[in-house]
Design a protein around this motif. Structure first.
Motif, mmCIF file in Angstrom:
data_model
loop_
_atom_site.group_PDB
_atom_site.id
_atom_site.type_symbol
_atom_site.label_atom_id
_atom_site.label_comp_id
_atom_site.label_asym_id
_atom_site.label_seq_id
_atom_site.Cartn_x
_atom_site.Cartn_y
_atom_site.Cartn_z
ATOM 1 N N CYS A 233 8.993 -31.739 55.749
ATOM 2 C CA CYS A 233 10.363 -32.232 55.534
ATOM 3 C C CYS A 233 10.536 -32.696 54.096
ATOM 4 O O CYS A 233 11.592 -32.469 53.486
ATOM 5 N N THR B 9 16.655 -34.186 55.252
ATOM 6 C CA THR B 9 16.496 -33.223 56.335
ATOM 7 C C THR B 9 15.908 -33.912 57.556
ATOM 8 O O THR B 9 15.286 -34.971 57.440
ATOM 9 N N TYR B 10 16.150 -33.291 58.711
ATOM 10 C CA TYR B 10 15.569 -33.792 59.960
ATOM 11 C C TYR B 10 14.899 -32.628 60.650
ATOM 12 O O TYR B 10 15.467 -31.539 60.738
ATOM 13 N N HIS B 11 13.675 -32.829 61.090
ATOM 14 C CA HIS B 11 13.047 -31.797 61.908
ATOM 15 C C HIS B 11 12.804 -32.309 63.313
ATOM 16 O O HIS B 11 12.162 -33.339 63.508
ATOM 17 N N SER C 251 22.323 -31.730 56.572
ATOM 18 C CA SER C 251 21.181 -32.187 57.369
ATOM 19 C C SER C 251 21.640 -32.891 58.634
ATOM 20 O O SER C 251 21.040 -32.732 59.699
ATOM 21 N N LYS D 239 11.059 -29.763 51.921
ATOM 22 C CA LYS D 239 12.379 -29.180 52.134
ATOM 23 C C LYS D 239 13.452 -30.028 51.476
ATOM 24 O O LYS D 239 14.328 -29.513 50.786
#
Lengths: 770, 169, 289
Positions: free
Chosen positions: C279, C182-184, C94, C282
Motif C-alpha cells: 500500500c 490507498t486501502y487494500h 481511494s 502504491k
C-alpha cells in the motif's frame, strides 16, 4: 430417424423447454405454491451434538393462537428409515437421543410463518448432554461415545476389497511411494432451499417436493406410513438444484405428511439456509492414504487406497459413497493389482451423503497429486506418466467394471495441445503454474439404491389427436440440468418429429411412468434409452400407417422432422400430423412405450455393484494458476476441460453442465468448507462465510470434447454422462498447478490461500536451514 | 405513514408500493419484508428467497431503479417507491432483450437465481448499455449461481451490449 | 427466517430521532440501510424493541466539498453513492475504491457509510482509509453536536463513544497535505467477503521524501488502529524498498489479530506486513488513485 450418423434433432443446441417460464418468473418452485387452507410447518432441532431427550413439553406451543398441531416422536411411526436399505438408522423425530446439532425433535404446523417460529421457541425440551465425538478417527477408538447401539465402535461401513496381489506388485516395483491427503466437508448449497407441501385427502397423500427422485420419496414415504405406493403421489414442481442433497426424503416430507394427516390441511414445510446446512447430506470429509508401485517407466503395477470417512450421525447415501470413493480409482489407469480399504465412521455431526461426483472427487485429488509426485521422483512429465497408464477402450478394471468406449488418451492429448502444456511447463515464470488431472464417472449406477427388479427407467409418448404435438411422459427429473429438454429432443429424434412440437409431463408419480430420478448422472443414458424406445415405437406405427396411406412399402419410407417421404421418389410425401390423425381415427390413441434395464453388471465380490455402469465418461483437465508468493492468494487464470462423454444431444446444455461441474470443483478446491465449533455447531451455515465462487472469482473455461470413432454401444445413440465428470479432476488439477507454480504441495482441501502461504513459508524455512 | 393498532397493541402500517408500474396499497407490520409482500401478498413469486441475509441475491429487485436485496428491505421503507420485479420486464407478449439473451445463450439451468440475476443485469444495461466483461461480472457478483459457473450468464449480458451497439463485435 | 416484532418510528428530523433514542433508552436503535441491523435481528444477535428509521432525513444524504473545511459526506450516503461521487472521485479515488470493494452491488445500494462506521465491526472497510486521511465525525443529539477524530470513535468490537441518544450525521475529510492514499481489503474471495486484513495508508510526499505518513489497520485488532511506530519510521525519510519493508514489519508487530474461521493470527500478521508495504508503494506512486 435418419441415416446413421446424421441427426435431425439431437446434436443441436435447442433452447430449453422451460426457458421462457424461468426467465419470466412464471415457473413455480415448491416454495412458491399456495394451496387452499394451507398451513406452514417447521421442525424444531437439537442445539446439542449428543444428548438424551428427557422430556418434551409442547403445551405452551400448542396454546399459541394459530397453532394447529405440534408433534413429536409419540405422534409418528417409530419405524427407522434411511435411503440406504442396509442401514435404516434414522427416525422422523429422535426418540431417546439426538445425535447432532440440528437433529429432529419436533414439528409445528400453524396458520402462518411468524406463528410457527414463535411456537417453535415455546417448545421446551430437557436434555441430558452426553459426551460427543467430532472426528472419525477418534470415533473409531475404544471408549469413544457410541452413537448407534447397533453399530459397535461407530463403524458404519467397512470395506476391504483386494484384487490381484498388491503386496507382490509393490515388492517387484521399481519405486513405491505413499502419500496421505485430507479432503474437507463441503455442502451442495443448491440456491433453492428444501421445501415440501403435504396434502392428505381421502386416505391419499400428495407431496409436492423439491426432490431429485419422486420415486424414492414415494417408496420411502409409503413404507414409513404403511401406505400403498398407489396412495402416495409425489410431484416435483420446478426445482432449484439438488447436486445430490435432495435425493432422500427429509424431515420435511415425513413430518409434513404427519402434520397433514393430523390437521387435515395441506402443510408447507421448508428449511431456512442455516437449517439446510444442518440437514446437510453433503460431501464426506475423507482421510486418504494412497500407495502406488511403478516400474522404471512409470507404469503402475499396483495401488493401495486406504481411506477413512467421516459419515456424520446417520448413513444417508454414505454406504454407496464409501464404495464409490475407492471403486472408481482404477477406471482411469490400467493395472491388475488393487487393494481398497475404507471405514466410514459415525460422528456427532450432520450426516454426509452424495454430492456431485459421489465420493470420488477427493480421492481423485489425492491420487492425481500422488501421481504427480511420482512423476517428479522419476523425473517424468506428469502428462507423459498419465499417457503410459491411461485405460483403453474395451477393457475391464480389476474390480470388474467393463469399459466400452474410452477416449481418455485422446482427451489428454487434446488438453495438452489446447492448453499449451509443453510450452508453459518450460516457460512460465515462478508463481505461475500449470497442472493436470484426469477423471472418470459412471453414466448411471448399474443398480438402483434399493434391491428391486423394476426397470431403471420407463417412458410413454402420446401423439395428440391431430398430430400437431406429442407429449412425452417420463419419470425423469429435471433438477436444472435440462433433462426435460434433452429427453424431448431424443423423443423427437426417435419419432422423426420436431422438438418444437414436443410437450413434456415429468416427475409426477401419478401421471408419469417409473424412473429412479436424477442422480449418478443416469438420465441421459437410462431415461434416454427408454424414451428412444418409446419414440421408435411411435415411429413404427406412423410408418406403418403412412405406408398404407401412400401405398408404399414401409421400407421405402423415411420419417424426419414431421415429414414422411418415399425414399425412391421424394415428391411423394405426407405430414406426420396427417398420418397421426388418420391413425387416431382408425385405431385410437397413438402411443409409444419404452423401458430400460441395464444388463447384469459387475463381479461377485462384496460391494461389486457399486461403481458398475453401462458406460463411463472420461475427462482430462488442465488448469493454469498464478500464485501470489507472499500471500498464497491463488488466481486461477484458466481451466481446459476435455471430455469424452459420448454423443452430444444438446451442445449448449452439455457445455453448461461442464461449466457448472467445474464451478463446483473450483469452489471445493479453493474456498468451500463446512466448519464447526468445539460443540459440533456449524460456524459458517450461511452463504457469506461458506464461500461459493462469485462471478468475479471464476477462471476462464474452455470446454472441448473428443469422440470415439465407434459410439458407445451401451447408450442410446452413444450417449454418456457429463453432469458430474468435470467435478472429479478439479481439486487434483489445482493441487498440481500450485505445485508447478511454487514447488509446494498442499495436502488437505480446500487449497486455501493460507495453506499455500504456510507451505511456502515452510519451504523457505527448510531452504534456509540447508 | 398511517398506522392502526389492534386490540393487542400490534401496529400495522398502510403503505403503497408501485410495483411494475401499478399501485398496490397494503397493510403491513413493521417487520414485514418487501420480499414477502411481493411473494405472499402480490403473488409475484418470481422473486425468490435463497438465504434471507443478503448473501445470494436471488431476491434482487429494482428499487427506484437500483438493484437491492428485497429480503433486507422493510416494506415500510419501500412505501411510495417504485419496485421492478422479474414479472415487470418485457411488454405484453414480448420478452425483454435480456430475457431473450438468457434463453438464447443457455444462461440458466435450474432457474432459481435467474430472476435476481436478470434484475441485476437489467439494471446494469439500463445505465451502461455496452458493458465490458469485468463490468458484467461486477454487476452480478452479488448473485450466486450454483449451476452455470456464470459462463453463459456473462455471455448473455455481453450479447445485449453488442446488440445495443447495433451490430456484431 | 424469522424477523422478530419491533416498534417502528419514522424520524422527521435528527433532533426528533435523538429525543426518541434518549427517551426509549437502549432498547431502541437507529435503522438506516438495514443491511447490518436486519441480518442481526434475523439471526438473533441483536434484540431490540424499537427501530427508529432515519432514512427520510435528506439533509444527511449530501456529498460536497467546502473550501476551508474539506470533503463532507453525509452519514446516509450509500456505498455506491460514495463510489460514484464525482466530488470524491475528483480527489479521493481511494475512498471510492474502498466503497467499491464492499459486500456486493445490492448491499452497496442501500448500506450507508454512517452505518458502516457506527456498527463498529473491527473488519469494517471505511474506518481505516478515513482514519489515515484524518477524518472527523459529527455526533448530534437534542442538546447539540460534537465533532471528534474518527480515530477516537471506536472503543471495541461493536462499541464506540456514541451515546444512546446521538446520531452520526456527517464525516469530514479535512483539507490536508497528503499526496496519496490507498486501502487494500484482503478478503477470501473477490466479492461478498469481509476483510481478513484491511490496510490503509496516506502519505505526503515531496520528491522521494516522505514528509508524513499515516497507516491504519482493520480486522486485526478489536478496533481499527493506527500504527504510529511505522508512521514515525517513515516521517522525513527518503523512501526505499527496505524502508517500506521495515514499516510493514512494524505494522505487523503492532497488530493484534485473532484466529477465527477466516484466518489464523499468524497469517493475518504476515499479511499486514505484506500489504502495508504494498500500500505504501502504491500511495507513493499513484496518488489517491
Amino acid at each position: 430417424m435418419m441415416t446413421e450418423g446424421k441427426f435431425s434433432v439431437i446434436g443441436k443446441s435447442k433452447p430449453r423447454i422451460d426457458g421462457r417460464v424461468k426467465v419470466t418468473g412464471q415457473a413455480k418452485y415448491t416454495g412458491d405454491l399456495k394451496l387452499s387452507n394451507m398451513l406452514v410447518g417447521k421442525i424444531l432441532t437439537s442445539p446439542y451434538a449428543h444428548a438424551r431427550i428427557l422430556n418434551i413439553d409442547t403445551s405452551a406451543a400448542e396454546k399459541l393462537p394459530g397453532v394447529k398441531a405440534v408433534i413429536t416422536h409419540k405422534d409418528v411411526p417409530s419405524l427407522k428409515y434411511g435411503i440406504s436399505p442396509a442401514r435404516w438408522d434414522e427416525n422422523i423425530f429422535c426418540i431417546d437421543k439426538v445425535l447432532f446439532v440440528g437433529d429432529k425433535v419436533a414439528a409445528v404446523a400453524a396458520i402462518d410463518e411468524e406463528t410457527v417460529y414463535k411456537a417453535l421457541a415455546l417448545i421446551k425440551v430437557d436434555y441430558e448432554i452426553l459426551p460427543a465425538v467430532f472426528d472419525p478417527i477418534e470415533a473409531l477408538q475404544e471408549g469413544a461415545p457410541l452413537l448407534h447401539e447397533e453399530y459397535a465402535g461407530n463403524v458404519n461401513t467397512e470395506i476391504h476389497q483386494n484384487f490381484g496381489d498388491v503386496e507382490k506388485a509393490f515388492a517387484e516395483a521399481y519405486y513405491v511411494r505413499n502419500d496421505t491427503f485430507v479432503g474437507q466437508r463441503t455442502y451442495q448449497c443448491p440456491i433453492e432451499p428444501h421445501s415440501a407441501i403435504s396434502v392428505w385427502e381421502g386416505g391419499k397423500l400428495t407431496v409436492y417436493s423439491s426432490t431429485q427422485s419422486p420415486h424414492y420419496f414415494q417408496y420411502y414415504i409409503a413404507r414409513q406410513f404403511d401406505l400403498k405406493m398407489g396412495d402416495v403421489r409425489v410431484i416435483k414442481p420446478h426445482m432449484g438444484g439438488g447436486f445430490g442433497g435432495k435425493l432422500e426424503p427429509t424431515g420435511l416430507e415425513f413430518a409434513g405428511a404427519a402434520l397433514a394427516m393430523r390437521t387435515g390441511r395441506p402443510v408447507k414445510m421448508f428449511y431456512d439456509r442455516h437449517e439446510m446446512f444442518a440437514h446437510n447430506r453433503g460431501r464426506h470429509k475423507q482421510f486418504m492414504k494412497v500407495t502406488t508401485g511403478v516400474d522404471k517407466n512409470g507404469k503402475i503395477l499396483g495401488v493401495h487406497a486406504d481411506f477413512i470417512m467421516d459419515g456424520g450421525a446417520y448413513t444417508s447415501l454414505g454406504v454407496a459413497t464409501a464404495y464409490y470413493a475407492g471403486a472408481m480409482l482404477p477406471l482411469t489407469y490400467e493395472y491388475e493389482n488393487y487393494k481398497f480399504d475404507m471405514i466410514r465412521a459415525y460422528t456427532n455431526l450432520p450426516a454426509c451423503g452424495a454430492q456431485r461426483g459421489h465420493g470420488h472427487p477427493q480421492p481423485r485429488y489425492a491420487y492425481e497429486s500422488h501421481l504427480d509426485m511420482i512423476a517428479k521422483d522419476l523425473g517424468m512429465d506428469p502428462l507423459e506418466l498419465r499417457l503410459i497408464n491411461t485405460r483403453k477402450r474395451n477393457t475391464v478394471t480389476p474390480n470388474d467394471f467393463r469399459v466400452n468406449s474410452c477416449e481418455l488418451e485422446a482427451c489428454l492429448i487434446k488438453a495438452k495441445e489446447i492448453s499449451g502444456w509443453e510450452e508453459k511447463r518450460k516457460n512460465l515464470p515462478s508463481g505461475k503454474g500449470i497442472g493436470l488431472a484426469v477423471g472418470s464417472f459412471v453414466s448411471g449406477a448399474g443398480y438402483p439404491i434399493y434391491r428391486t427388479d423394476l426397470p431403471q427407467a420407463s417412458a410413454m409418448i402420446k401423439v395428440n389427436e391431430d398430430g400437431t404435438s406429442a407429449t412425452l411422459y417420463t419419470g425423469a427429473v429435471d433438477i436444472g440440468q435440462g433433462s426435460d429438454t434433452v429427453l424431448c429432443q431424443m423423443a423427437a429424434e426417435a419419432m422423426g418429429f420436431t422438438y418444437e412440437q414436443m410437450k413434456i409431463v415429468s416427475a409426477d408419480t401419478e401421471t408419469t411412468p417409473h424412473d429412479f430420478g436424477a442422480y449418478a448422472s443416469r438420465q441421459t443414458l437410462m431415461s434416454g434409452a427408454a424414451v428412444k424406445q418409446a419414440g421408435e415405437e411411435v415411429n413404427k406405427q406412423v410408418i406403418e400407417m403412412a405406408s398404407i396411406m401412400l401405398r408404399t412399402d414401409y421400407r421405402d419410407l423415411e420419417c424426419c422432422e414431421g415429414v414422411i417421404w418415399r425414399k425412391t421418389d421424394p415428391s411423394v410425401t405426407i405430414t406426420f400430423a396427417a398420418v397421426a390423425r388418420e391413425f387416431f381415427v382408425r385405431k385410437g390413441p397413438l402411443v409409444g412405450k419404452g423401458s430400460y434395464t441395464p444388463p447384469k453388471l459387475g463381479g461377485k465380490f462384496k460391494g461389486a455393484p457399486v461403481g458398475t455402469s453401462p458406460a463411463y465418461s472420461f475427462c482430462a483437465q488442465i488448469s493454469q494458476v498464478d500464485i501470489d508468493e507472499e500471500t498464497g492468494e491463488i488466481k486461477v487464470e484458466h481451466v481446459w476441460d476435455v471430455h469424452d462423454c459420448g454423443t452430444v444431444i444438446n451442445p449448449a446444455l452439455l457445455h453448461g453442465q461442464v461449466h457448472g461441474a467445474l464451478f463446483m470443483g473450483v469452489g471445493e478446491a479453493v474456498w468451500e468448507e463446512v466448519v464447526f465449533d468445539d460443540k459440533g455447531k456449524i460456524l459458517n451455515a450461511n452463504l457469506g462465510e461458506y464461500r461459493l465462487p462469485t462471478a468475479l472469482d471464476m477462471p476462464g473455461i474452455t470446454s472441448e470434447l473428443v469422440f470415439s470413432a465407434e459410439p458407445e454401444p451401451a447408450g442410446p445413440w452413444g450417449v454418456k454422462e457429463v453432469g458430474e465428470g468435470s467435478t472429479i479432476p478439479t481439486m487434483g488439477c489445482y493441487s498440481n498447478a500450485i505445485y508447478d507454480a511454487m514447488g509446494v504441495r498442499v495436502y488437505s482441501l480446500p487449497l486455501s490461500y493460507e495453506k499455500v502461504w504456510r507451505a511456502l513459508k515452510e519451504k523457505r524455512e527448510q531452504e534456509q536451514q540447508k | 405513514m398511517q398506522a392502526i393498532q389492534d386490540k393487542e397493541g400490534v401496529k400495522r402500517y398502510l403503505i403503497t408500493l408501485y410495483v411494475n408500474g401499478d399501485p398496490y396499497t397494503k397493510v403491513v407490520k413493521a417487520n414485514t419484508l418487501l420480499v414477502n409482500v411481493l411473494r405472499d401478498e402480490l403473488d409475484l413469486t418470481g422473486t425468490k428467497k435463497g438465504c434471507e441475509l443478503g448473501d445470494c441475491g436471488s431476491c434482487t429487485v429494482l428499487l427506484d431503479g437500483k438493484p437491492v436485496n428485497s429480503c433486507l428491505v422493510l416494506a415500510v421503507e419501500a412505501d411510495g417507491r417504485e419496485v421492478l420485479t422479474i414479472e415487470g420486464l418485457g411488454e405484453n407478449e414480448k420478452l425483454d432483450p435480456i430475457q431473450e439473451a438468457f434463453i438464447a445463450n443457455a444462461a440458466l439451468q435450474c432457474g432459481y437465481c435467474t430472476a435476481g440475476m436478470i434484475m441485476s443485469a437489467k439494471a446494469l444495461l439500463n445505465s451502461n448499455p455496452n458493458p465490458t466483461e469485468q463490468e458484467a461480472r461486477e454487476a452480478i457478483a452479488g448473485n450466486l449461481c450454483r449451476c452455470t459457473g456464470y459462463v453463459n450468464i456473462v455471455k448473455a449480458i455481453l450479447s445485449c451490449g453488442r446488440q445495443s451497439k447495433g451490430g456484431d463485435e | 427466517m424469522y424477523l422478530p416484532d419491533f416498534d417502528y418510528i419514522i424520524a422527521a428530523s435528527v433532533a426528533e430521532a435523538s429525543r426518541m433514542l434518549g427517551s426509549l433508552g437502549p432498547e431502541a436503535r437507529v435503522i438506516a440501510g438495514g443491511t447490518d441491523v436486519l441480518p442481526m435481528l434475523k439471526q438473533g444477535t441483536l434484540v431490540t424493541k424499537t427501530l427508529i428509521s432515519i432514512t427520510r432525513l435528506s439533509e444527511l444524504k449530501n456529498i460536497s466539498f467546502e473550501k476551508g473545511k474539506g470533503h463532507i459526506i453525509g452519514a446516509l450516503v450509500t456505498h455506491n453513492e460514495v463510489m460514484k461521487s464525482p466530488v470524491l472521485q475528483d480527489k479521493y479515488m481511494s475512498v471510492c475504491e474502498t466503497a467499491h470493494r464492499m459486500a456486493n452491488n445490492q448491499i452497496r445500494n442501500i448500506g450507508t457509510i454512517g452505518g458502516n462506521i457506527t456498527n463498529a465491526v473491527p473488519s469494517a472497510d471505511f474506518p481505516p482509509i478515513l482514519i489515515t486521511l484524518g477524518a472527523m465525525v459529527t455526533l448530534q443529539n437534542s442538546s447539540g453536536s460534537r465533532t471528534l477524530p474518527l480515530e477516537e470513535f471506536f472503543t471495541g468490537p461493536r462499541r464506540s463513544v456514541i451515546k444512546q441518544d446521538e446520531i452520526l450525521t456527517e464525516i469530514v475529510i479535512p483539507e490536508n497535505g497528503f499526496t496519496g492514499s490507498t486501502y487494500h481489503k484482503f478478503g477470501l474471495r473477490r466479492s461478498g467477503a469481509l476483510a481478513v486484513v484491511g490496510v490503509a495508508v496516506a502519505v505526503a510526499m515531496e520528491g522521494n521524501i516522505c514528509k508524513d505518513a499515516r497507516i491504519a489497520l482493520g480486522a486485526v485488532a478489536p478496533t481499527p488502529i493506527r500504527v504510529k511506530e511505522a508512521e514515525a519510521l517513515l516521517k522525513g525519510k527518503e523512501v526505499s524498498d527496505a524502508l517500506l519493508e521495515e514499516a510493514g514489519k512494524l505494522a505487523a508487530a503492532a497488530s493484534n489479530p485473532i484466529t477465527d474461521i477466516r484466518g489464523s493470527d499468524e497469517y493475518r500478521r504476515d499479511m499486514v506486513r505484506v500489504f502495508t508495504r504494498r500500500c505504501l508503494h502504491k500511495a507513493i506512486a499513484n496518488g489517491h488513485a
